[in-house]
Design a protein around this motif. Structure first.
Motif, PDB file in Angstrom:
ATOM      1  N   GLU A 130     -84.317  10.578 115.073  1.00 25.91           N
ATOM      2  CA  GLU A 130     -85.010   9.373 115.553  1.00 25.91           C
ATOM      3  C   GLU A 130     -84.610   9.088 116.994  1.00 25.91           C
ATOM      4  OE1 GLU A 130     -85.414   7.033 111.254  1.00 25.91           O
ATOM      5  OE2 GLU A 130     -83.780   6.554 112.644  1.00 25.91           O
ATOM      6  N   ALA A 131     -83.325   9.295 117.311  1.00 22.52           N
ATOM      7  CA  ALA A 131     -82.876   9.098 118.694  1.00 22.52           C
ATOM      8  C   ALA A 131     -83.509  10.131 119.618  1.00 22.52           C
ATOM      9  CB  ALA A 131     -81.346   9.197 118.755  1.00 22.52           C
ATOM     10  N   ASN A 132     -83.581  11.358 119.172  1.00 24.40           N
ATOM     11  CA  ASN A 132     -84.228  12.393 119.987  1.00 24.40           C
ATOM     12  C   ASN A 132     -85.699  12.067 120.233  1.00 24.40           C
ATOM     13  OD1 ASN A 132     -81.840  13.810 120.023  1.00 24.40           O
ATOM     14  ND2 ASN A 132     -82.433  15.203 118.351  1.00 24.40           N
ATOM     15  N   LEU A 133     -86.331  11.454 119.239  1.00 23.39           N
ATOM     16  CA  LEU A 133     -87.730  11.074 119.409  1.00 23.39           C
ATOM     17  C   LEU A 133     -87.874   9.993 120.476  1.00 23.39           C
ATOM     18  CD1 LEU A 133     -90.683  11.243 118.548  1.00 23.39           C
ATOM     19  CD2 LEU A 133     -90.182   9.614 116.714  1.00 23.39           C
ATOM     20  N   LEU A 134     -86.944   9.028 120.467  1.00 24.17           N
ATOM     21  CA  LEU A 134     -86.991   7.984 121.504  1.00 24.17           C
ATOM     22  C   LEU A 134     -86.782   8.589 122.886  1.00 24.17           C
ATOM     23  CD1 LEU A 134     -84.945   5.136 119.743  1.00 24.17           C
ATOM     24  CD2 LEU A 134     -87.429   5.275 120.089  1.00 24.17           C
ATOM     25  N   ASP A 135     -85.850   9.528 123.013  1.00 27.31           N
ATOM     26  CA  ASP A 135     -85.635  10.190 124.309  1.00 27.31           C
ATOM     27  C   ASP A 135     -86.887  10.935 124.749  1.00 27.31           C
ATOM     28  OD1 ASP A 135     -83.060   9.271 124.497  1.00 27.31           O
ATOM     29  OD2 ASP A 135     -82.141  11.104 123.683  1.00 27.31           O
ATOM     30  N   ALA A 136     -87.528  11.604 123.823  1.00 27.17           N
ATOM     31  CA  ALA A 136     -88.725  12.375 124.166  1.00 27.17           C
ATOM     32  C   ALA A 136     -89.861  11.448 124.583  1.00 27.17           C
ATOM     33  CB  ALA A 136     -89.144  13.230 122.972  1.00 27.17           C
ATOM     34  N   GLU A 137     -90.011  10.330 123.876  1.00 28.73           N
ATOM     35  CA  GLU A 137     -91.059   9.376 124.256  1.00 28.73           C
ATOM     36  C   GLU A 137     -90.797   8.800 125.641  1.00 28.73           C
ATOM     37  OE1 GLU A 137     -90.880   6.637 121.042  1.00 28.73           O
ATOM     38  OE2 GLU A 137     -92.296   7.737 119.775  1.00 28.73           O
ATOM     39  N   ALA A 138     -89.521   8.515 125.950  1.00 27.11           N
ATOM     40  CA  ALA A 138     -89.174   7.999 127.283  1.00 27.11           C
ATOM     41  C   ALA A 138     -89.457   9.034 128.354  1.00 27.11           C
ATOM     42  CB  ALA A 138     -87.701   7.587 127.305  1.00 27.11           C
ATOM     43  N   ALA A 139     -89.155  10.294 128.064  1.00 25.70           N
ATOM     44  CA  ALA A 139     -89.402  11.355 129.037  1.00 25.70           C
ATOM     45  C   ALA A 139     -90.892  11.490 129.323  1.00 25.70           C
ATOM     46  CB  ALA A 139     -88.827  12.672 128.527  1.00 25.70           C
ATOM     47  N   VAL A 140     -91.706  11.345 128.309  1.00 24.46           N
ATOM     48  CA  VAL A 140     -93.162  11.436 128.497  1.00 24.46           C
ATOM     49  C   VAL A 140     -93.649  10.257 129.344  1.00 24.46           C
ATOM     50  CG1 VAL A 140     -95.385  11.306 127.309  1.00 24.46           C
ATOM     51  CG2 VAL A 140     -93.595  12.778 126.411  1.00 24.46           C
ATOM     52  N   ALA A 141     -93.141   9.064 129.021  1.00 26.43           N
ATOM     53  CA  ALA A 141     -93.565   7.888 129.795  1.00 26.43           C
ATOM     54  C   ALA A 141     -93.174   8.028 131.264  1.00 26.43           C
ATOM     55  CB  ALA A 141     -92.944   6.630 129.194  1.00 26.43           C
ATOM     56  N   SER A 142     -91.958   8.521 131.512  1.00 21.93           N
ATOM     57  CA  SER A 142     -91.498   8.707 132.895  1.00 21.93           C
ATOM     58  C   SER A 142     -92.349   9.750 133.614  1.00 21.93           C
ATOM     59  CB  SER A 142     -90.030   9.127 132.904  1.00 21.93           C
ATOM     60  OG  SER A 142     -89.592   9.394 134.216  1.00 21.93           O
ATOM     61  N   ALA A 143     -92.671  10.836 132.926  1.00 21.84           N
ATOM     62  CA  ALA A 143     -93.473  11.893 133.547  1.00 21.84           C
ATOM     63  C   ALA A 143     -94.873  11.394 133.865  1.00 21.84           C
ATOM     64  CB  ALA A 143     -93.526  13.114 132.628  1.00 21.84           C
ATOM     65  N   LYS A 144     -95.430  10.569 132.973  1.00 25.14           N
ATOM     66  CA  LYS A 144     -96.766  10.024 133.233  1.00 25.14           C
ATOM     67  C   LYS A 144     -96.744   9.110 134.458  1.00 25.14           C
ATOM     68  CE  LYS A 144     -98.708  10.189 128.560  1.00 25.14           C
ATOM     69  NZ  LYS A 144     -99.203   9.380 127.419  1.00 25.14           N
ATOM     70  N   ALA A 145     -95.695   8.273 134.563  1.00 26.87           N
ATOM     71  CA  ALA A 145     -95.605   7.360 135.716  1.00 26.87           C
ATOM     72  C   ALA A 145     -95.460   8.149 137.006  1.00 26.87           C
ATOM     73  CB  ALA A 145     -94.423   6.416 135.532  1.00 26.87           C
TER      74      ALA A 145
END
Length: 396
Positions: free
Chosen positions: A107-122
């Motif tokens: 679950e923590a890895n999923l949160l990190d991955a979601e944050a990485a995607v959001a940062s890459a999109k920005a």
């Protein structure tokens, strides 16, 4: 010198003896004349009946599941949950959660991955804005030729690649989190479970084994010479399966779904595979055909036409002893199609109504007269019946 008396006495004694012998002989009754005995052999027989018949091929095999799956852990972690159905012999539906591995890290890895995607999109949005600004500035410059770098196209491509990488990481994180739930891949029977509550598993650890319950398969060995009796080499042929359940014989219906297409190195047999639907009766109300059961099978074959079946010991050198219309022994040449157990199948040579001799003859000679067992006109049978009746009357 012998006297006259001495000479006459022996003659008198001899005459008396002869007279006595003649008298005794005249008193003896002449021997009774013996009745003529009928030595015609009595034979048992059966009448030939010709009827249409389909060939069948016998075989045997073990019942096995169509699919056998070993459940293996694809992530690391502690077992936090085990289903009550996840036990040997348990039946489960497709998708049922059998066990659950601690999902905290994933679950923590999923949160990190979601944050990485959001940062890459920005970052990608920002880089696209920089590119548009650069393009507008070059439009104000006369006689200027902008380069790919000046328009920030390499930077845009780099940020796009980072976004794709982040999205791939997000997919992996979701997949790993989903893998913490161990689910049944199909409607299944639990064959074994090798984990306990609280145990730690690593990638590749064996969790258990399941069998599919929708279909069962039986490998049926067939001799090469038997294949000619099957239509289309047995493909889609109906099969009657016989096996034991609760101490009694039961039958199930199956269908040949395929041939393995090779001859086994050890047995020199070709294997046909029969499919049985719903072997455990979970959908239909029928007796369970349990995996591991030894069964026999009768595979329906091609049509043999109008034939007759007789015991194989009655056929000697392709000839059968029959009774002619005038009650004489006759040898009839027959065409044997196939031997099935203790019987043979005959196509030509015997016609319906013919009498085939089934009893043994001591010295059979073609053309000899025979008597039919059970025929009222047979004097030997009448004498036997009379003797039996007299014996019963004596007992009374």
């Amino acid at each position: 010198m012998a006297t006259r008396k001495q000479m006459i006495l022996p003659i008198i004694v001899l005459a008396v003896g002869i007279g006595g012998f003649v008298a005794i002989s005249s008193m003896k009754k002449p021997p009774a004349e013996k009745e003529e005995v009928d030595n015609t052999p009595i034979v048992a027989y059966t009448e030939v009946v010709k009827a249409p018949m389909n060939y069948s091929v016998s075989s045997y095999g073990l019942v096995k599941a169509k699919y056998e799956t070993e459940l293996v852990s694809q992530v690391n972690g502690e077992i936090l949950y085990l289903s009550e159905q996840f036990v040997r012999g348990g039946f489960v539906k497709k998708g049922t959660v059998l066990a659950k591995i601690d999902p905290s890290d994933y679950e923590a890895n999923l949160l990190d991955a979601e944050a990485a995607v959001a940062s890459a999109k920005a970052t990608l949005v920002q880089e696209r804005a920089f590119g548009k600004v650069a393009e507008e500035e070059w439009k104000r410059i006369e006689n200027g030729i902008p380069t790919e770098l000046s328009l920030r196209k390499p930077q845009l491509a780099q940020e796009l690649a980072k976004l794709n990488s982040a999205e791939a990481g997000l997919k992996r994180a979701k997949r790993d989190l989903e893998r913490t739930l161990i689910r049944a891949p199909y409607d299944a029977l639990i064959e074994s479970r090798q984990i306990g509550l609280g145990s730690y598993v690593a990638k590749g650890s064996m969790l258990g084994k399941v069998y599919s319950t929708d279909d069962a398969e039986i490998r049926l060995p067939i001799g090469d010479k038997e294949i000619r009796y099957l239509t289309n080499r047995g493909q889609n042929a109906n099969v009657t399966i016989t096996g034991d359940y609760a101490g009694e014989k039961h039958q199930w219906q199956a269908t040949i779904v395929r041939s393995e297409g090779v001859i086994d190195d050890n047995s020199r047999m070709t294997y046909l595979v029969a499919d049985v639907k719903d072997p455990y009766g979970l959908v239909s109300e029928k007796k369970q055909l349990r995996f591991g059961t030894y069964v026999t099978a009768e595979i329906q074959g091609s049509q043999a036409g109008s034939v007759t079946r007789i015991p194989r010991h009655l056929v000697v050198a392709n000839q059968v002893a029959v009774i002619s219309s005038d009650n004489k022994l006759k040898y009839q040449t027959v065409d044997v199609l196939r031997q099935v157990g203790s019987e043979v199948i005959i196509a030509d040579g015997l016609e319906s109504g013919m009498k085939v001799i089934t009893s043994a003859l001591d010295y059979p000679v073609e053309g000899m007269a025979v008597a039919l067992m059970g025929d009222e006109s047979n004097p030997q049978d009448i004498d036997k019946d009379t003797d039996t009746q007299l014996a019963m009357e004596d007992k009374e």
